[in-house]
Design a protein around this motif. Structure first.
Motif, PDB file in Angstrom:
ATOM      1  N   GLU A 125      -0.917  32.937 -55.091  1.00 11.23           N
ATOM      2  CA  GLU A 125      -1.295  32.634 -53.714  1.00 11.23           C
ATOM      3  C   GLU A 125      -0.083  32.409 -52.815  1.00 11.23           C
ATOM      4  O   GLU A 125      -0.192  32.446 -51.587  1.00 11.23           O
ATOM      5  CB  GLU A 125      -2.196  31.394 -53.683  1.00 11.23           C
ATOM      6  CG  GLU A 125      -3.585  31.633 -54.253  1.00 11.23           C
ATOM      7  CD  GLU A 125      -4.504  30.444 -54.037  1.00 11.23           C
ATOM      8  OE1 GLU A 125      -4.050  29.440 -53.419  1.00 11.23           O
ATOM      9  OE2 GLU A 125      -5.671  30.498 -54.464  1.00 11.23           O
ATOM     10  N   LYS A 126       1.089  32.200 -53.417  1.00 12.78           N
ATOM     11  CA  LYS A 126       2.304  32.013 -52.623  1.00 12.78           C
ATOM     12  C   LYS A 126       2.664  33.266 -51.828  1.00 12.78           C
ATOM     13  O   LYS A 126       3.424  33.198 -50.867  1.00 12.78           O
ATOM     14  CB  LYS A 126       3.471  31.615 -53.523  1.00 12.78           C
ATOM     15  CG  LYS A 126       3.329  30.232 -54.149  1.00 12.78           C
ATOM     16  CD  LYS A 126       4.539  29.905 -55.023  1.00 12.78           C
ATOM     17  CE  LYS A 126       4.413  28.512 -55.635  1.00 12.78           C
ATOM     18  NZ  LYS A 126       5.589  28.195 -56.484  1.00 12.78           N
ATOM     19  N   GLY A 127       2.114  34.410 -52.259  1.00 16.69           N
ATOM     20  CA  GLY A 127       2.388  35.649 -51.550  1.00 16.69           C
ATOM     21  C   GLY A 127       1.449  35.927 -50.394  1.00 16.69           C
ATOM     22  O   GLY A 127       1.560  36.972 -49.745  1.00 16.69           O
ATOM     23  N   ARG A 128       0.545  35.001 -50.118  1.00 18.59           N
ATOM     24  CA  ARG A 128      -0.446  35.206 -49.049  1.00 18.59           C
ATOM     25  C   ARG A 128       0.242  35.304 -47.685  1.00 18.59           C
ATOM     26  O   ARG A 128       1.207  34.602 -47.393  1.00 18.59           O
ATOM     27  CB  ARG A 128      -1.451  34.064 -49.061  1.00 18.59           C
ATOM     28  CG  ARG A 128      -2.469  34.128 -47.923  1.00 18.59           C
ATOM     29  CD  ARG A 128      -3.525  33.056 -48.085  1.00 18.59           C
ATOM     30  NE  ARG A 128      -4.407  33.352 -49.210  1.00 18.59           N
ATOM     31  CZ  ARG A 128      -5.320  32.494 -49.687  1.00 18.59           C
ATOM     32  NH1 ARG A 128      -5.434  31.284 -49.172  1.00 18.59           N
ATOM     33  NH2 ARG A 128      -6.091  32.857 -50.698  1.00 18.59           N
ATOM     34  N   GLN A 129      -0.293  36.175 -46.867  1.00 21.01           N
ATOM     35  CA  GLN A 129       0.173  36.337 -45.492  1.00 21.01           C
ATOM     36  C   GLN A 129      -0.997  36.140 -44.526  1.00 21.01           C
ATOM     37  O   GLN A 129      -2.149  36.273 -44.944  1.00 21.01           O
ATOM     38  CB  GLN A 129       0.780  37.733 -45.299  1.00 21.01           C
ATOM     39  CG  GLN A 129       2.000  38.044 -46.125  1.00 21.01           C
ATOM     40  CD  GLN A 129       2.581  39.404 -45.777  1.00 21.01           C
ATOM     41  OE1 GLN A 129       2.751  39.760 -44.614  1.00 21.01           O
ATOM     42  NE2 GLN A 129       2.881  40.191 -46.815  1.00 21.01           N
ATOM     43  N   PRO A 130      -0.661  35.867 -43.251  1.00 18.82           N
ATOM     44  CA  PRO A 130       0.651  35.685 -42.643  1.00 18.82           C
ATOM     45  C   PRO A 130       1.431  34.563 -43.343  1.00 18.82           C
ATOM     46  O   PRO A 130       0.860  33.540 -43.720  1.00 18.82           O
ATOM     47  CB  PRO A 130       0.345  35.312 -41.199  1.00 18.82           C
ATOM     48  CG  PRO A 130      -1.013  35.931 -40.945  1.00 18.82           C
ATOM     49  CD  PRO A 130      -1.741  35.774 -42.242  1.00 18.82           C
ATOM     50  N   MET A 131       2.747  34.781 -43.487  1.00 16.30           N
ATOM     51  CA  MET A 131       3.601  33.838 -44.196  1.00 16.30           C
ATOM     52  C   MET A 131       4.542  33.150 -43.208  1.00 16.30           C
ATOM     53  O   MET A 131       5.186  33.811 -42.403  1.00 16.30           O
ATOM     54  CB  MET A 131       4.420  34.569 -45.273  1.00 16.30           C
ATOM     55  CG  MET A 131       5.290  33.649 -46.114  1.00 16.30           C
ATOM     56  SD  MET A 131       6.258  34.567 -47.354  1.00 16.30           S
ATOM     57  CE  MET A 131       4.938  35.118 -48.457  1.00 16.30           C
ATOM     58  N   GLU A 132       4.593  31.816 -43.300  1.00 10.10           N
ATOM     59  CA  GLU A 132       5.506  31.049 -42.471  1.00 10.10           C
ATOM     60  C   GLU A 132       6.806  30.795 -43.226  1.00 10.10           C
ATOM     61  O   GLU A 132       6.817  30.649 -44.455  1.00 10.10           O
ATOM     62  CB  GLU A 132       4.884  29.708 -42.085  1.00 10.10           C
ATOM     63  CG  GLU A 132       3.722  29.798 -41.119  1.00 10.10           C
ATOM     64  CD  GLU A 132       3.303  28.432 -40.599  1.00 10.10           C
ATOM     65  OE1 GLU A 132       4.122  27.782 -39.899  1.00 10.10           O
ATOM     66  OE2 GLU A 132       2.178  28.023 -40.895  1.00 10.10           O
ATOM     67  N   SER A 133       7.911  30.744 -42.483  1.00 16.16           N
ATOM     68  CA  SER A 133       9.179  30.340 -43.090  1.00 16.16           C
ATOM     69  C   SER A 133       9.089  28.871 -43.486  1.00 16.16           C
ATOM     70  O   SER A 133       8.197  28.140 -43.030  1.00 16.16           O
ATOM     71  CB  SER A 133      10.325  30.566 -42.116  1.00 16.16           C
ATOM     72  OG  SER A 133      10.131  29.803 -40.924  1.00 16.16           O
ATOM     73  N   HIS A 134      10.006  28.423 -44.326  1.00 15.53           N
ATOM     74  CA  HIS A 134       9.909  27.068 -44.858  1.00 15.53           C
ATOM     75  C   HIS A 134       9.997  25.996 -43.761  1.00 15.53           C
ATOM     76  O   HIS A 134       9.496  24.885 -43.925  1.00 15.53           O
ATOM     77  CB  HIS A 134      10.988  26.829 -45.916  1.00 15.53           C
ATOM     78  CG  HIS A 134      12.391  26.953 -45.404  1.00 15.53           C
ATOM     79  ND1 HIS A 134      13.034  25.991 -44.682  1.00 15.53           N
ATOM     80  CD2 HIS A 134      13.292  27.977 -45.526  1.00 15.53           C
ATOM     81  CE1 HIS A 134      14.260  26.375 -44.374  1.00 15.53           C
ATOM     82  NE2 HIS A 134      14.446  27.589 -44.879  1.00 15.53           N
ATOM     83  N   ASP A 135      10.585  26.349 -42.610  1.00 16.54           N
ATOM     84  CA  ASP A 135      10.689  25.383 -41.520  1.00 16.54           C
ATOM     85  C   ASP A 135       9.693  25.642 -40.392  1.00 16.54           C
ATOM     86  O   ASP A 135       9.695  24.953 -39.371  1.00 16.54           O
ATOM     87  CB  ASP A 135      12.106  25.373 -40.958  1.00 16.54           C
ATOM     88  CG  ASP A 135      12.562  26.740 -40.463  1.00 16.54           C
ATOM     89  OD1 ASP A 135      11.745  27.689 -40.504  1.00 16.54           O
ATOM     90  OD2 ASP A 135      13.732  26.878 -40.070  1.00 16.54           O
ATOM     91  N   GLY A 136       8.847  26.645 -40.561  1.00 21.01           N
ATOM     92  CA  GLY A 136       7.813  26.940 -39.577  1.00 21.01           C
ATOM     93  C   GLY A 136       8.291  27.665 -38.339  1.00 21.01           C
ATOM     94  O   GLY A 136       7.509  27.901 -37.415  1.00 21.01           O
TER      95      GLY A 136
END
Length: 626
Positions: A57-68
């Motif tokens: 599930e970590k590959g789910r998109q839309p994906m945000e960068s670690h800082d948003g």
């Protein structure tokens, strides 16, 4: 491979989840494994996922960068993501998953808009940069992955396919007369921003785009051009081109084998796909599943070559036997809908469609050989450009060389002399001797027929953008035009449409940008040598090919007997009705439709390709234009 979509409402009103979901639901075939959306006021992003790398599930998109700060929707693969990830880690980047998607995000953070020059892959993506208040979009160098958009007074919207936009804005189902004209004429397609839909545009290959949310302005920038002189100095000068080419192609295959699901290969029995199967099995020691189409018609049957390769490489073969009795029209209708447009090679597309349909039962990823013909002079028409290079030397020796080439061509392909111009024949042989060869040219049309209604023809733009590259010689210039305009763009459109119809990812090692650049800088002698097209491929990869394929000079490439189907198949009357119906649309004159059909059915001339265009165009009007 996935489906992406996005919407910006310019009046500032909220984008609803249901609107984005409507767009992505229209693209479910591109990504049946997962879906997601991201909403930010008047901005919405959506995604359909085909899970290939990091299936979690970590590959789910839309994906945000670690800082948003950044949000991405991405379709494609970055094959060098492993190497880029290590480089970015050393520069201080943080990663939360094992996807190539996150590598794009961190590359954008590190290198900004120039990040695309670091990628080796195929892609179309959009990054929402919240700090800069922009959408940054990009499409890969050769345009393997599609990117469509519309920019109206009220909205900016994008999607992997026009149908994603049309689902929300059905009023945009208006045909583009200029593109329809080009199509019927058999001209190149996908050579500029225009699509079959009047107001839906496509981002061109090797182009990035910035949409400024505050000012409603669009900037586009070409980020990649081929510079043959620089490439020659960097990659070829002082080296053995045969060894260098082999090393590049092997590495292109190696990184395209990166996957968390099984990788198979299409196999037509031709030189290109056979080479890839050989490299996978003999260099990387993988027993690969191959998928091929086979017909009983002698002029379409490549089974002897397919069998030879499968036995040589020790594959797991899967042969498909497409038949005109297998709901042919239904298949054509599905192809047209998935492609969001008619197709001028619909018959051969049916072969590819059938292969992908079968492959879908057992694999998610397929290698394929597209691009080699355009890079290495695989089409017989390239001989004419070669003769132009040779005769431009204006010496006695060059005339002797040209005479030899013409003699070899006439012996190997006597029915294809139409590919050699009268000018080249006369320059090399003189007018009298040239007649020996011009007499061998087939007469394609028994009677010329005025094609278009005047009102329609007067409404179209007949200009054609010139595609010229910084390459050496007439042959390489022709290959550059094939690569960027006259051949490859439409092929890639078809490959994406057919493969995504069955949720398949197609990987194309010959279109690794390193291979492309290298081939565009190669001298003509490495491409055609006597009767051997793609000479450097044969020379460098002979250990990966059985002799029967290595020394093969005839070319088919997923053919289909459409000409016979028009005369004999069980749905021939339905086909005739649909072809004739096109004459009532004010585009092609009714008399022309009837006359070309009559000439074909009577055997006066072979109009298979033209009638296939008529058929698929009529299907498209019925299915996609309301």
């Amino acid at each position: 491979m996935c489906g992406i979509a996005g919407l910006v409402k310019k009046d500032g009103t909220k984008v609803f989840v249901g609107e984005i979901k409507a767009m992505t639901d229209a693209l479910i075939h591109r990504g049946p494994d997962d879906e997601g959306n991201y909403m930010w006021g008047n901005i919405g992003l959506g995604h359909r996922r085909l899970s290939i790398i990091d299936l979690s599930e970590k590959g789910r998109q839309p994906m945000e960068s670690h800082d948003g700060k950044y949000v991405i929707v991405f379709n494609g693969e970055i094959y060098n993501y492993v190497e880029l990830k290590e480089e970015l880690k050393k520069a201080g980047s943080r990663f939360l998953n094992d996807t190539d998607t996150e590598v794009i995000l961190e590359s954008y953070r590190c290198w900004g808009e120039d990040c695309v020059n670091h990628f080796n892959g195929m892609w179309s993506f959009v990054i929402f940069d919240r700090d800069r208040e922009i959408l940054f979009g990009s499409r890969d160098r050769l345009g393997v992955k599609p990117f469509c958009y519309i920019n109206r007074d009220d909205v900016f919207a994008f999607a992997s396919e026009p149908k994603g936009i049309l689902e929300l804005f059905p009023e945009e189902r208006k045909y583009n007369p200029t593109v329809v004209y080009r199509f019927v004429k058999g001209w190149a397609l996908d050579t500029d921003q225009q699509t079959f839909y009047k107001d839906i545009l496509q981002l061109e290959p090797a182009t990035s785009m910035i949409y400024h949310l505050k000012t409603d302005k669009i900037e586009q920038k070409k980020y990649w051009e081929i510079d043959a002189d620089a490439i020659y100095e960097r990659c070829i000068k002082g080296r053995n081109p045969v060894d260098e080419f082999k090393s590049l192609l092997e590495d292109a295959v190696r990184i395209r084998l990166r996957s968390d699901v099984e990788v198979g290969s299409s196999l037509s029995g031709g030189l290109d796909s056979s080479t890839l199967v050989g490299i996978i099995s003999r260099k990387f020691h993988k027993r690969v599943n191959t998928f091929s189409s086979v017909y009983e018609d002698e002029d379409c049957n490549e089974k002897e070559y397919i069998d030879e390769v499968n036995q040589f490489a020790g594959t797991v073969p899967d042969l498909v036997y497409p038949s005109e009795n297998s709901h042919l029209l239904e298949a054509f209708e599905k192809i047209v809908v998935h492609h969001d447009g008619p197709d001028k090679t619909g018959a051969s597309l049916y072969s590819g469609y059938s292969v992908y349909q079968e492959a879908n039962k057992s694999v998610k990823v397929l290698m394929d050989g597209q691009g080699a013909d355009e890079l290495l002079a695989g089409y017989l028409s390239s001989y004419n450009a070669l003769l132009g290079d040779i005769l431009s030397e204006k010496s006695l020796l060059s005339k002797v060389k040209a005479m030899k080439i013409i003699s070899v061509f006439g012996r190997e392909w006597p029915g294809q002399m139409i590919n050699i111009s009268t000018e080249a024949l006369q320059s090399a042989l003189g007018k009298r001797a040239a007649r020996h060869y011009t007499r061998k040219r087939p007469n394609s049309f028994s009677k010329p027929v005025a094609m278009f209604y005047k009102e329609f023809e007067d409404s179209v733009d007949k200009s054609i953008a010139e595609h010229r590259g910084n390459v050496r010689g007439k042959l390489n210039q022709e290959l550059y035009e094939q690569l960027t305009a006259s051949s490859l763009p439409a092929i890639l459109h078809n490959v994406d449409g057919n493969s995504m119809a069955f949720s398949l990812e197609i990987r194309l090692p010959f279109l690794d940008y390193r291979v492309v650049e290298f081939c565009m800088a190669l001298d003509k002698k490495y491409k055609i040598k006597n009767q051997w097209t793609k000479w450097i491929l044969r020379k460098s990869c002979k250990e990966y090919l059985p002799e029967k394929v290595l020394y093969r000079t005839n070319k088919m490439g997923f053919p289909a007997p459409f000409g016979r189907w028009l005369r004999e198949c069980g749905e021939k009357e339905e086909m005739r009705e649909m072809i004739f119906a096109l004459g009532s649309r004010g585009i092609v004159r009714e008399e022309a439709v009837h006359e070309y059909y009559r000439q074909h059915i009577s055997g006066e001339a072979d109009h298979s390709d033209l009638l296939c265009r008529f058929l698929t165009l009529e299907i498209w009007f019925r299915k996609c234009i309301y």
